[in-house]
Design an enzyme around this catalytic site. Sequence first.
Site, short mmCIF file in Angstrom:
data_model
loop_
_atom_site.label_atom_id
_atom_site.label_comp_id
_atom_site.label_asym_id
_atom_site.label_seq_id
_atom_site.Cartn_x
_atom_site.Cartn_y
_atom_site.Cartn_z
N VAL A 180 10.67 -43.61 13.91
CA VAL A 180 9.65 -43.95 12.92
C VAL A 180 9.48 -45.44 12.93
O VAL A 180 10.43 -46.20 13.14
CB VAL A 180 9.98 -43.43 11.49
N SER A 181 8.25 -45.88 12.72
CA SER A 181 7.99 -47.30 12.82
C SER A 181 7.62 -47.95 11.49
O SER A 181 7.55 -49.16 11.40
CB SER A 181 6.88 -47.56 13.84
N THR A 182 7.36 -47.13 10.49
CA THR A 182 7.06 -47.70 9.18
C THR A 182 7.97 -47.07 8.14
O THR A 182 8.48 -45.97 8.33
CB THR A 182 5.60 -47.45 8.76
N GLN A 186 7.15 -43.46 6.91
CA GLN A 186 7.31 -42.29 7.77
C GLN A 186 8.68 -41.66 7.55
O GLN A 186 9.64 -42.33 7.21
CB GLN A 186 7.15 -42.68 9.24
N ASN A 207 12.76 -48.01 11.78
CA ASN A 207 12.45 -49.42 11.62
C ASN A 207 13.03 -49.91 10.31
O ASN A 207 12.60 -49.51 9.25
CB ASN A 207 10.94 -49.65 11.65
#
Length: 190
Positions: free
Chosen positions: A10-12, A15, A37
């Site tokens: 997940v990047s944010t 999420q 992240n």
Amino acid sequence: MGQLIGFARVSTQGQDLDGQLEALKAAGCTKIFHGKNSGAKEANKVRLEEMINYIREGDVVLVTKLDRLGRSLRMILEALDSIEDKKAAVRSLDGAIDTSNQSPTAKAQQALIGVFAQLERDLIVNRTSEGREAALRKGVQFGRKHKLSAEHKADIKVRHKNGESVRALAAKYDVSRPTIDRIIKDGNKH
């Protein structure tokens, strides 16, 4: 046939990693690497590298979606290349990619991914160049800021004419002696 290895990312902060982990477990992954992240962009990259180092020939890397392998198409392609170099395959649960399938259609799909990655790189370069040209037209100066102002340079020329040494001037203005030499020589040209 090798292991089924999962990779989730997940990047944010909004999420949810749990949904990906559950889907990968349900698909039969024997080991799952994951990154979340946490403010450090490198954390996901490190987990991806750990997974790539772990896989062996014949393994299949399973992701929920292709974009879980990277933040940009370029990163995804680099990951695909690294996995392919290990003689492993990549499959996504959404069916977007399956590198274990060597049919002409699957190979064409991989080639298209490469074409779009090149397009993405070219567009970035183009936008960057256009932005730089626009900034230059507006008078924006790029590069390191000059350490010495025009007033400092004029003062250096006067002090040197009055007998101060290049070494003393360099120490006073915290610059190199060649910098002082250039300022003095520039003043002698006019």
